[in-house]
Design a protein around this motif. Structure first.
Motif, PDB file in Angstrom:
ATOM      1  N   LEU A 342     -35.800  26.735 -27.509  1.00 30.72           N
ATOM      2  CA  LEU A 342     -36.836  26.430 -26.587  1.00 30.72           C
ATOM      3  C   LEU A 342     -37.960  27.753 -26.384  1.00 30.72           C
ATOM      4  CD1 LEU A 342     -33.475  27.186 -24.223  1.00 30.72           C
ATOM      5  CD2 LEU A 342     -34.227  24.879 -24.489  1.00 30.72           C
ATOM      6  N   PRO A 343     -39.193  26.610 -25.833  1.00 31.04           N
ATOM      7  CA  PRO A 343     -40.085  27.104 -25.643  1.00 31.04           C
ATOM      8  C   PRO A 343     -40.303  28.077 -24.320  1.00 31.04           C
ATOM      9  CG  PRO A 343     -40.200  24.825 -25.120  1.00 31.04           C
ATOM     10  CD  PRO A 343     -38.621  25.430 -25.272  1.00 31.04           C
ATOM     11  N   LEU A 344     -41.317  29.099 -25.270  1.00 32.83           N
ATOM     12  CA  LEU A 344     -41.011  30.689 -24.610  1.00 32.83           C
ATOM     13  C   LEU A 344     -42.311  30.914 -23.960  1.00 32.83           C
ATOM     14  CD1 LEU A 344     -38.842  32.888 -27.185  1.00 32.83           C
ATOM     15  CD2 LEU A 344     -38.076  31.394 -25.167  1.00 32.83           C
ATOM     16  N   VAL A 345     -42.200  31.904 -22.338  1.00 35.19           N
ATOM     17  CA  VAL A 345     -43.426  32.580 -21.807  1.00 35.19           C
ATOM     18  C   VAL A 345     -42.725  33.489 -21.772  1.00 35.19           C
ATOM     19  CG1 VAL A 345     -44.438  32.778 -20.166  1.00 35.19           C
ATOM     20  CG2 VAL A 345     -44.393  30.042 -20.119  1.00 35.19           C
ATOM     21  N   LEU A 346     -43.543  34.297 -22.590  1.00 37.02           N
ATOM     22  CA  LEU A 346     -42.911  35.765 -22.576  1.00 37.02           C
ATOM     23  C   LEU A 346     -44.460  37.064 -22.710  1.00 37.02           C
ATOM     24  CD1 LEU A 346     -42.042  35.921 -26.401  1.00 37.02           C
ATOM     25  CD2 LEU A 346     -40.400  35.601 -24.540  1.00 37.02           C
ATOM     26  N   ASP A 347     -43.386  38.074 -21.166  1.00 33.96           N
ATOM     27  CA  ASP A 347     -44.606  38.556 -20.436  1.00 33.96           C
ATOM     28  C   ASP A 347     -43.411  40.084 -20.554  1.00 33.96           C
ATOM     29  OD1 ASP A 347     -46.721  40.062 -18.807  1.00 33.96           O
ATOM     30  OD2 ASP A 347     -45.139  39.119 -16.670  1.00 33.96           O
ATOM     31  N   ALA A 348     -44.962  40.949 -20.433  1.00 32.00           N
ATOM     32  CA  ALA A 348     -44.034  42.757 -19.586  1.00 32.00           C
ATOM     33  C   ALA A 348     -42.606  42.928 -20.738  1.00 32.00           C
ATOM     34  CB  ALA A 348     -43.505  42.213 -18.429  1.00 32.00           C
ATOM     35  N   ASP A 349     -42.222  43.449 -20.320  1.00 34.79           N
ATOM     36  CA  ASP A 349     -41.160  44.187 -21.604  1.00 34.79           C
ATOM     37  C   ASP A 349     -40.280  43.061 -22.707  1.00 34.79           C
ATOM     38  OD1 ASP A 349     -41.142  46.464 -21.202  1.00 34.79           O
ATOM     39  OD2 ASP A 349     -39.519  47.016 -19.193  1.00 34.79           O
ATOM     40  N   ALA A 350     -40.363  41.325 -22.300  1.00 36.91           N
ATOM     41  CA  ALA A 350     -40.068  41.061 -23.654  1.00 36.91           C
ATOM     42  C   ALA A 350     -41.460  41.325 -24.787  1.00 36.91           C
ATOM     43  CB  ALA A 350     -40.275  39.728 -23.053  1.00 36.91           C
ATOM     44  N   LEU A 351     -42.040  41.649 -24.144  1.00 34.71           N
ATOM     45  CA  LEU A 351     -43.588  41.424 -24.931  1.00 34.71           C
ATOM     46  C   LEU A 351     -43.200  42.864 -25.780  1.00 34.71           C
ATOM     47  CD1 LEU A 351     -47.074  40.328 -23.093  1.00 34.71           C
ATOM     48  CD2 LEU A 351     -45.851  38.837 -25.035  1.00 34.71           C
ATOM     49  N   ASN A 352     -42.414  43.643 -25.013  1.00 38.45           N
ATOM     50  CA  ASN A 352     -43.081  45.299 -25.111  1.00 38.45           C
ATOM     51  C   ASN A 352     -41.982  45.816 -26.150  1.00 38.45           C
ATOM     52  OD1 ASN A 352     -44.834  46.240 -24.171  1.00 38.45           O
ATOM     53  ND2 ASN A 352     -43.993  47.013 -22.191  1.00 38.45           N
ATOM     54  N   ILE A 353     -40.635  44.891 -26.513  1.00 35.58           N
ATOM     55  CA  ILE A 353     -39.571  44.074 -27.191  1.00 35.58           C
ATOM     56  C   ILE A 353     -39.873  43.997 -28.419  1.00 35.58           C
ATOM     57  CG2 ILE A 353     -37.060  43.622 -27.325  1.00 35.58           C
ATOM     58  CD1 ILE A 353     -36.706  44.105 -24.604  1.00 35.58           C
ATOM     59  N   LEU A 354     -40.390  42.565 -27.667  1.00 34.43           N
ATOM     60  CA  LEU A 354     -41.237  42.183 -29.947  1.00 34.43           C
ATOM     61  C   LEU A 354     -41.790  43.008 -30.329  1.00 34.43           C
ATOM     62  CD1 LEU A 354     -41.115  39.104 -30.951  1.00 34.43           C
ATOM     63  CD2 LEU A 354     -43.100  39.288 -29.702  1.00 34.43           C
ATOM     64  N   ALA A 355     -42.963  43.311 -29.667  1.00 35.41           N
ATOM     65  CA  ALA A 355     -43.966  44.584 -30.191  1.00 35.41           C
ATOM     66  C   ALA A 355     -42.849  45.723 -31.057  1.00 35.41           C
ATOM     67  CB  ALA A 355     -44.798  45.214 -29.345  1.00 35.41           C
ATOM     68  N   ALA A 356     -42.239  46.376 -30.749  1.00 36.12           N
ATOM     69  CA  ALA A 356     -41.109  46.811 -31.702  1.00 36.12           C
ATOM     70  C   ALA A 356     -40.675  46.578 -32.813  1.00 36.12           C
ATOM     71  CB  ALA A 356     -39.822  47.461 -30.054  1.00 36.12           C
ATOM     72  N   GLY A 357     -40.427  45.723 -32.883  1.00 35.04           N
ATOM     73  CA  GLY A 357     -39.644  44.749 -34.201  1.00 35.04           C
ATOM     74  C   GLY A 357     -37.810  44.483 -33.649  1.00 35.04           C
ATOM     75  N   ARG A 358     -37.240  45.211 -32.493  1.00 35.74           N
ATOM     76  CA  ARG A 358     -36.405  44.868 -32.383  1.00 35.74           C
ATOM     77  C   ARG A 358     -35.726  43.782 -32.472  1.00 35.74           C
ATOM     78  NH1 ARG A 358     -37.535  49.536 -29.360  1.00 35.74           N
ATOM     79  NH2 ARG A 358     -36.182  48.275 -27.542  1.00 35.74           N
ATOM     80  N   VAL A 359     -36.161  42.648 -32.488  1.00 33.08           N
ATOM     81  CA  VAL A 359     -36.551  41.171 -32.531  1.00 33.08           C
ATOM     82  C   VAL A 359     -36.503  40.081 -33.028  1.00 33.08           C
ATOM     83  CG1 VAL A 359     -36.223  39.105 -30.344  1.00 33.08           C
ATOM     84  CG2 VAL A 359     -35.742  41.351 -29.731  1.00 33.08           C
TER      85      VAL A 359
END
Length: 501
Positions: A342-359
Motif C-alpha cells: 500500500l502507499p505509505l507515509v513514514l515518520d518518526a521511528d518508522a524512518l529510524n527502523i528503515l535507516a537501520a536496515g532491518r526492514v
C-alpha cells in the motif's frame, strides 16, 4: 516570516549571478544596477525607519559594499546623518564598488576604518559587508564587525543577505548578522528561507531592480516557495451524492507502549483533513482512551504483525511511525506495512527502523518499486537515512532532501525552519509559513495525519506533501494567534484544518 515578493521562485547564487549577467547583457550597465539597488535600499530604509537619528553603514568590498556606499551617498544628499564604517580599504576597491565609493566621497559621506570606529549607539545599522558569495566563516575582522553590529541592539537592515549566511544553503559557519529587515536584490536566494535563514533575516523584501521580465523567463531556478492559495484547488468540491468510500481509508500504525497519544493525534488529524475512514492499529491498552477521545476512529488492538496482516486488506493508505517505537513489535508493524504494497507515509521511528536496515526493501530494491512513499524526517532522522551527521544535513538541507528522495524513490519532506519538499522531477519546494511555537512534541504526528488524508483522497504524493506541509504550517500560525507561540500544542492545530481545507 513576512515575505514581500510576488514571484514564488527561489534562486541559487549561481542562478542569481546568471540573472545579473543576463540583465547587463540586455543593456543595463552594471553600475546602473548598483545604483538601482542603492536607491531601492534607501527608499525601503526610510519607509520602515522614518527620520533615523543616524545611519551607520558597514561596508565591505564587491557589489555588497558598493550598494552600501550608494545608500550612504543618497542619505547624505538628503542631509540624513550617515557614517560609513569601512572593512575594506578604499585602495582595495575596484570596478563598480570603487565608483560607488567615489560617489559617496563626492557627497561628503563621513568614512571611518573599522579599526578606529566606535560602535553606533543610535539610529539604524546597514549591513553591506559580505553579500551572497560567502561560503565559509567570515574572516576575523569581518567576524568582529558582525559581533559589534549584533551587540548594539539597534535595528539592522541587511542588503541582499545578512552577512555570514550561506545564500545557497541557509547554513552558518561562523558569526552572522541578526537582521531586522533584509532586502534581496534581483531574486530571492533560497538560503534566506531555510536553515538559519528565517531566524536571521527578519522581514524579507525583494527588489527586482527593473530587470526585464524576459530575463527571468529564460531562467530555470531549482526551488520555489509553497503558496497555499495556488494549491487549495487541488481538492475538488464534493459531489452531492458522495459517500465515505470516495475519500479513502487511512490506517495509522503506531503507538507502542506509552506512546498511544502520537497515533491518536495522527488519526484525528487525518479525520479532520477529510479522509472518509480512519482507523488505528496500536497496542491494545490504548484502545479505551482512543475511543473515549474520538469515537469516529476505528481502533484495533494488535500484539503482533500476524494480527495486523488481515487488517491491511481495507485501507487505502498507511501512516506508519507515530509513537511506533523501536521494539520487536514496532519492527513487525513496519514489516507488515511494507509487505502490504500500500502507499505509505513514514515518520518518526518508522524512518529510524528503515535507516537501520532491518526492514526490506533496501534502498536499491525501493528504487525498483513504484508504490508511492512519502517520508517526513526531521534533520536527525534524515541524517540516519543518509548515514551522515545531523550537522551535515543542516549544512546543506537542499542536498540532503534531494539525496533522500533519490535513495528511497519517494517524496520527502525535510522538516525544520523552512521545511523542504522534494519529489522526482520537481523543483524543491520551501514552506515559508509556520512559527517557532511548532517546536513541540506531536507536531510531526499531526502533519503525517494530514498528509495521509490528502493522499487517500486522491492527491499524488507530491501534491499531498506540498499542500499538507503548508496547511500544517498555516494552521500553526492561526492557532498561535489565539494561544501564543510559547503555549502552542500540536492538537491546537486540528480545529483549524477544516477552516483551511
Amino acid at each position: 516570516m513576512k515575505i514581500t515578493a510576488s514571484s514564488p521562485l527561489l534562486y541559487t547564487v549561481a542562478e542569481t549571478y546568471a540573472l545579473d549577467a543576463a540583465a547587463i547583457a540586455s543593456g543595463i550597465p552594471a553600475i546602473q544596477l548598483m545604483k538601482r539597488a542603492g536607491r531601492a535600499a534607501y527608499d525601503l530604509l526610510i519607509e520602515r525607519f522614518p527620520a533615523p537619528a543616524r545611519i551607520t553603514v558597514y561596508c565591505g568590498a564587491g557589489n555588497n559594499g558598493g550598494d552600501g556606499y550608494i545608500l550612504a551617498a543618497l542619505a547624505a544628499q538628503r542631509l540624513v546623518p550617515v557614517v560609513v564604517i569601512q572593512l575594506t580599504p578604499p585602495d582595495a576597491l575596484s570596478g563598480e564598488a570603487r565608483q560607488a565609493y567615489e560617489y559617496a566621497l563626492q557627497e561628503g559621506v563621513v568614512m571611518q576604518p573599522f579599526a578606529a570606529a566606535q560602535a553606533p549607539v543610535e539610529g539604524i545599522i546597514v549591513d553591506a559587508l559580505l553579500g551572497i558569495g560567502l561560503r565559509d566563516a567570515p574572516r576575523a575582522e569581518f567576524a568582529a564587525a558582525i559581533t559589534q553590529i549584533n551587540r548594539t541592539g539597534l535595528p539592522v537592515f541587511a542588503l541582499d543577505i545578512p552577512s555570514g549566511l550561506n545564500a545557497d544553503t541557509g547554513a552558518v559557519a561562523g558569526e552572522v548578522v541578526q537582521a531586522s529587515l533584509t532586502l534581496s536584490f534581483i531574486a530571492i536566494k533560497r538560503g534566506l528561507l531555510t536553515g538559519r535563514g528565517p531566524a536571521v533575516c527578519g522581514e524579507l523584501v525583494l527588489a527586482n531592480l527593473d530587470v526585464p521580465e524576459k530575463t527571468y523567463a529564460a531562467a530555470s531556478p531549482s526551488a520555489e516557495r509553497i503558496q497555499l492559495a495556488e494549491l487549495q484547488g487541488l481538492l475538488a468540491p464534493r459531489a452531492a451524492d458522495a459517500h465515505k468510500g470516495d475519500f479513502g481509508h487511512v490506517m495509522v500504525i503506531g503507538g507502542d507502549t506509552g506512546y498511544g497519544g502520537a497515533a491518536l493525534m495522527a488519526a484525528e488529524a487525518a479525520a479532520r483533513s477529510g479522509a472518509g475512514l480512519v482507523s488505528i492499529a496500536t497496542r491494545p491498552e490504548h484502545i479505551p482512551a482512543i475511543l473515549a477521545r474520538r469515537p469516529e476512529i476505528m481502533a484495533c488492538g494488535v500484539v503482533s504483525g500476524q494480527e495486523l496482516e488481515p487488517l491491511l486488506a481495507r485501507p487505502t493508505l498507511l501512516v506508519v511511525g507515530p509513537g511506533l517505537g523501536r521494539s520487536p513489535w514496532s519492527e513487525q508493524m513496519l514489516q507488515q506495512a511494507v509487505k502490504s504494497g500500500l502507499p505509505l507515509v513514514l515518520d518518526a521511528d518508522a524512518l529510524n527502523i528503515l535507516a537501520a536496515g532491518r526492514v526490506v526493501p533496501s534502498a536499491r530494491q525501493r528504487n525498483e518499486q513504484s508504490t508511492p512513499w512519502l517520508l517526513t524526517p526531521h534533520p536527525a532522522e534524515a541524517a540516519r537515512l543518509l548515514g551522515i551527521t545531523t550537522a551535515e544535513v543542516q549544512a546543506d538541507r537542499f542536498a540532503a532532501v534531494q539525496a533522500i528522495q533519490t535513495r528511497y524513490n519517494a517524496t520527502v519532506i525535510l522538516k525544520g525552519a523552512g521545511s523542504l519538499v522534494a519529489a522526482s522531477g520537481d523543483k524543491i519546494a520551501v514552506v515559508t509559513d509556520g512559527n517557532p511555537g511548532m517546536a513541540t512534541g506531536g507536531m510531526g504526528d499531526v502533519l503525517c495525519g494530514i498528509l495521509g488524508a490528502l493522499a487517500a483522497q486522491g492527491l499524488s504524493q507530491p501534491d499531498a506533501a506540498r499542500l499538507g506541509a503548508v496547511i500544517h504550517a498555516c494552521a500553526a500560525d492561526l492557532a498561535a494567534e489565539d494561544v501564543g507561540q510559547r503555549s502552542l500544542l500540536a492538537t491546537d492545530l486540528i480545529p483549524y484544518l477544516g477552516e483551511l481545507l
